[in-house]
Write an enzyme that holds these catalytic residues in place. Structure first.
Site, PDB file in Angstrom:
ATOM      1  N   SER A 247       0.838  -1.195   0.000  1.00 52.16           N
ATOM      2  CA  SER A 247       0.000   0.000   0.000  1.00 52.16           C
ATOM      3  C   SER A 247       0.873   1.245   0.000  1.00 52.16           C
ATOM      4  O   SER A 247       2.072   1.192   0.252  1.00 52.16           O
ATOM      5  CB  SER A 247      -0.898   0.014   1.235  1.00 52.16           C
ATOM      6  N   LYS A 248       0.212   2.341  -0.302  1.00 48.96           N
ATOM      7  CA  LYS A 248       0.930   3.613  -0.319  1.00 48.96           C
ATOM      8  C   LYS A 248       1.501   3.880   1.066  1.00 48.96           C
ATOM      9  O   LYS A 248       2.540   4.495   1.210  1.00 48.96           O
ATOM     10  CB  LYS A 248      -0.001   4.733  -0.762  1.00 48.96           C
TER      11      LYS A 248
END
Ligand code: GLU
Length: 478
Positions: A247-248
């Site tokens: 994920s970011k």
């Protein structure tokens, strides 16, 4: 009508694209190019709260930077437009109206608070919450101020997913979901189905997070009497640890940052294609054309694919090593350190030839080549911290440098002659390369690392080398 392959990438403009996001786009692109079909970009901008200004431009720039050109989309147009969902509200309303007329959609009068309470009750009873169990008997006329819900027809489903294979579910997962929110915008669950149908999309390729909703989609396709596209669910991309979705938040980078750092589009495409796909061989390097020929949805793996940035770095290095120098020089244009501004192209090409083997991405060029363009500060620490040189007395080092200077000065500076000069210096001084060559290397570059000594000295030229050695001799006197 002949069967046409039309794929779409349908991001929401809520931020940048990391490798995971762009992988879906790549698979769609490969499929369309393989079948001489179309690849479409559609912006799913109906969640106004999550929208990030400028994200749409950024998304388009990212696709183009990787060479994933789209045939239809917001800024190129096309006969199936508009390609932004916020400009398609009319369509959604029209289809919603059809459902209302057929008795398959109704206005939901339940307040948020009541809904929360119903959810709480279900939770306390350890039962999944199903809205349809609380369906109002006499729903109000839909005036747009209430959410519009599908009146579902719960049943078991079996369907084929191009990646996951044959799947089936029972009626308990089908529910009355929201089609149009009270703000007038459709939900993803509704809008994508309308758009895919109106845009004649043949394949939906999307992430695993949508898989649980497919039975609801199937129910809606039936209510709308629409044929559904083929569906392919691609597995999550896992973080480097291999156990959590990438994920970011755990630092998944914007693909444009990789491009800015000098990762080559073909290397990125090759790397991203292999995140979950392989053709059953252990081949790792695929040209773009080869990917277009060989990619198959049914060879996409079902379990998560681990993101390994080291592999990307390795792969990019491979692509760099295989570029002809002229091409590499062309690609490197924006990466030179500022003092290289006026240096001739020929000089830069010769430098590139020396560092090509070690270069992993183009943003490393300044670090690897700056001493060719400017005098780096003579930092005695480079000598002191050297495992071998650090143990030797300064007067000895100085004496060795004086001898080296003499030999270098008398060399005709052809590469051959420099090599033999350096080798006879070794003999004369009875030193090992780890002493003598390291010393000359540091004195002529003051860089932590550099290419082969003779090559480096040769390219720097006699004057520069002598000047720098003289300075080093003075430094060692202190
Ligand atoms: N807008 C959805 C997303 O950004 C698209 C999913 C799909 O491809 O249908 O995740």
């Amino acid at each position: 009508m002949p069967y046409k392959v039309r794929t779409r990438f349908a991001p929401s403009p809520t931020g940048y694209l990391h490798v995971g996001g762009i992988r879906t786009a790549l698979f769609c692109w490969l499929l369309s190019r393989q079948n001489k079909g179309q690849f479409i970009l559609r912006l799913e901008d109906t969640d106004k709260k999550r929208e990030v200004p400028g994200a749409d431009e950024h998304l388009m720039q990212s696709l183009r930077a990787l060479g994933l050109d789209f045939d239809e989309g917001p800024d190129v147009g096309g006969t199936y437009g508009p390609y932004r969902q916020s400009e398609r509200l009319e369509s959604y309303r029209k289809w919603a109206q059809k459902l209302i007329e057929k008795g398959r959609a109704y206005a939901d009068p339940t307040s948020e608070e009541d809904l929360d309470q119903l959810r709480e009750v279900a939770k306390a009873a350890k039962k999944p919450f199903l809205y349809r169990e609380h369906r109002p008997t006499r729903p109000p006329q839909w005036d747009g101020s209430q959410p519009l819900r599908l009146k579902s027809d719960p049943k078991p489903y079996t369907w084929h997913d191009e990646v996951m294979g044959d799947l089936s579910t029972g009626p308990e997962v089908v529910d009355d979901f929201i089609l149009i929110k009270s703000d007038g915008f459709p939900t993803y669950n509704f809008s994508h189905i309308i758009d895919d149908a109106e845009m004649e999309i043949s394949h939906i390729v999307r992430g695993q997070e949508f898989l649980a909703s497919v039975p609801n989609y199937l129910n809606l396709y039936e209510a709308l009497e629409l044929d559904r596209p083929k569906m392919a669910t691609v597995p999550h991309i896992l973080g480097p640890g291999g156990n959590k979705k990438l994920s970011k938040r755990d630092g998944a980078k914007d693909v444009l940052d990789y491009v800015r750092d000098g990762f080559l589009p073909d290397a990125l495409v090759n790397f991203i294609a292999l995140l979950g796909w392989n053709d059953g061989t252990d081949q790792e390097i695929y040209s773009r054309d080869e990917l277009i020929q060989k990619f198959r949805l049914n060879q996409v793996q079902r379990s998560g694919a681990r993101f390994d940035e080291q592999r990307l770095i390795w792969m990019n290095g491979h692509y760099i090593r295989h570029k002809p120098i002229d091409t590499l020089h062309e690609l490197s244009k924006d990466f030179w350190p500022p003092p290289a501004k006026d240096s001739p192209d020929e000089y830069k090409k010769r430098i590139l030839a020396l560092v090509q083997e070690r270069l992993k991405y183009l943003a490393e060029i300044p670090k690897l080549t700056n001493f060719f363009f400017e005098d780096l500060p003579a930092d005695i620490e480079l000598i002191n911290s050297d495992k071998v040189l650090g143990k030797l007395e300064k007067p000895l080092l100085r004496e060795l440098l004086v001898k080296s200077r003499g030999a270098i000065e008398s060399s005709d500076f052809s590469l051959d002659h420099l090599n033999s000069t350096l080798n006879s210096l070794l003999e004369q001084t009875s030193q090992r390369p780890a002493v003598l060559f390291s010393l000359i290397r540091i004195a002529t570059t003051w860089a932590p690392a550099s290419p082969g000594l003779a090559d480096t000295v040769n390219l720097l030229g006699k004057d520069k080398c002598l000047q720098r050695i003289d300075k080093a001799i003075v430094l060692l006197e202190k």
